[in-house]
Design a protein around this motif. Structure first.
Motif, PDB file in Angstrom:
ATOM      1  N   PRO A  59       0.815  -1.227   0.000  1.00 58.79           N
ATOM      2  CA  PRO A  59       0.000   0.000   0.000  1.00 58.79           C
ATOM      3  C   PRO A  59       0.842   1.268   0.000  1.00 58.79           C
ATOM      4  CG  PRO A  59      -0.875  -1.606   1.567  1.00 58.79           C
ATOM      5  CD  PRO A  59       0.449  -2.130   1.115  1.00 58.79           C
TER       6      PRO A  59
ATOM      7  N   ARG B  24       0.960   4.291  -2.819  1.00 52.30           N
ATOM      8  CA  ARG B  24       0.741   5.713  -2.485  1.00 52.30           C
ATOM      9  C   ARG B  24       1.814   6.614  -3.078  1.00 52.30           C
ATOM     10  NH1 ARG B  24      -0.258   3.311   2.705  1.00 52.30           N
ATOM     11  NH2 ARG B  24      -2.519   3.077   3.018  1.00 52.30           N
TER      12      ARG B  24
ATOM     13  N   LEU C  61     -13.449   2.592  -6.690  1.00 56.95           N
ATOM     14  CA  LEU C  61     -12.564   2.121  -5.629  1.00 56.95           C
ATOM     15  C   LEU C  61     -11.111   2.521  -5.880  1.00 56.95           C
ATOM     16  CD1 LEU C  61     -13.802  -1.477  -4.740  1.00 56.95           C
ATOM     17  CD2 LEU C  61     -13.996   0.593  -3.366  1.00 56.95           C
ATOM     18  N   ALA C  62     -10.744   2.646  -7.147  1.00 62.64           N
ATOM     19  CA  ALA C  62      -9.370   2.997  -7.480  1.00 62.64           C
ATOM     20  C   ALA C  62      -9.114   4.500  -7.404  1.00 62.64           C
ATOM     21  CB  ALA C  62      -9.026   2.491  -8.881  1.00 62.64           C
TER      22      ALA C  62
ATOM     23  N   ARG D 170      -8.609   7.015  -5.326  1.00 58.53           N
ATOM     24  CA  ARG D 170      -8.315   7.187  -3.902  1.00 58.53           C
ATOM     25  C   ARG D 170      -8.428   8.625  -3.441  1.00 58.53           C
ATOM     26  NH1 ARG D 170      -2.584   5.726  -3.500  1.00 58.53           N
ATOM     27  NH2 ARG D 170      -2.582   6.675  -5.562  1.00 58.53           N
ATOM     28  N   ASN D 171      -8.342   9.573  -4.368  1.00 57.59           N
ATOM     29  CA  ASN D 171      -8.302  10.980  -3.975  1.00 57.59           C
ATOM     30  C   ASN D 171      -9.653  11.671  -4.037  1.00 57.59           C
ATOM     31  OD1 ASN D 171      -5.502  10.944  -3.484  1.00 57.59           O
ATOM     32  ND2 ASN D 171      -5.083  11.155  -5.670  1.00 57.59           N
TER      33      ASN D 171
ATOM     34  N   GLU E 114      -6.694   7.523 -12.071  1.00 55.76           N
ATOM     35  CA  GLU E 114      -6.016   8.695 -11.534  1.00 55.76           C
ATOM     36  C   GLU E 114      -4.604   8.732 -12.116  1.00 55.76           C
ATOM     37  OE1 GLU E 114      -6.082   8.611  -7.274  1.00 55.76           O
ATOM     38  OE2 GLU E 114      -8.114   9.415  -7.170  1.00 55.76           O
TER      39      GLU E 114
END
Length: 241
Positions: free
Chosen positions: A75, A79, A103-104, A106-107, A152
């Motif tokens: 993880p 990040r 779900l992908a 993250r931001n 992203e």
């Protein structure tokens, strides 16, 4: 030459009693597309999984964008800006295509403009937007997996056999997507068996054999030298067009 965004130096990986990677040295150019070739079982997928921290390097170093990630958890590696598309695709079968992408992201919420950009290459995603991903064909699941990785902006994509199971028209769309990703300074490390595909896209190439990288150089050099292809891969790229 700018400093590579990713560099592996002397990387060894053991899986149980098996010594899979045996001193791998490899660099991915910043903003470029590096290709990893080799016969089945040479260690290509293990290299990607070791970079991503899914399997831990026994020794050696992996440096990404100035960070030593050799011992980091997966993880934390993600990040830093690395996304991984495994050969198995690993979509969430019970979730819709939209939910897989959500779900992908993250931001925050999905960037609709970026989703529209992705769907320009993979229009079937919008058609099946509210379908469970498990109901899609293998090629469509591959589209979801790739779209999820790029929903992203990422600094580096690790992609394992992306054209497997895709129709020729979708392969061309994928090629266009990778070209545009390179234009946005996204770096890519690609394991692929479609040699015509990588010959067109690749900037650099590494060839693996029995857990070692036995050749590195410009893709244009390998693509233009049939004798070198035969020596390193036992085949000619022209025979796989």
């Amino acid at each position: 030459m700018p400093e590579p965004i990713l560099r592996l130096a002397g990387v060894h990986t053991h899986i149980g009693q098996y010594h899979i990677l045996q001193g791998v040295d490899l660099a991915v150019p910043r903003g470029g597309l590096a290709v990893l070739l080799g016969r089945n079982g040479a260690g290509k997928t293990t290299t990607l999984r070791t970079i991503m921290g899914l399997w831990k390097a026994s020794s050696g170093s992996i440096v990404f964008d100035g960070h030593d990630i050799t011992k980091m958890a997966t993880p934390d590696i993600a990040r830093l800006g690395i996304a991984y598309v495994p050969e198995s695709m690993a979509v969430f079968s019970d979730l819709t295509v939209r939910e897989n992408l959500y779900l992908a992201a993250r931001n925050g919420p999905l960037d609709e403009a970026r989703v529209d950009w992705i769907c320009r290459f993979f229009p079937a995603l919008k058609k099946f937007w509210h379908y469970p991903a498990g109901n899609l064909s293998g090629g469509q699941k591959q589209m979801v997996a790739i779209a999820r990785a790029i929903v992203e902006p990422r600094k580096l994509l690790l992609v394992d056999e992306p054209t497997k199971g895709l129709a020729p028209a979708i392969v061309q769309s994928l090629m266009a997507a990778f070209r545009e990703l390179k234009d946005t300074s996204t770096s890519i490390l690609l394991v692929e068996q479609n040699f015509n595909f990588v010959r067109t896209l690749g900037d650099t190439v590494g060839v693996m054999d029995d857990g070692h990288v036995v050749h590195t150089g410009a893709m244009a050099q390998l693509a233009g030298d049939e004798d070198l292809q035969q020596r390193l891969l036992g085949l000619s790229l022209d025979s796989h067009q």
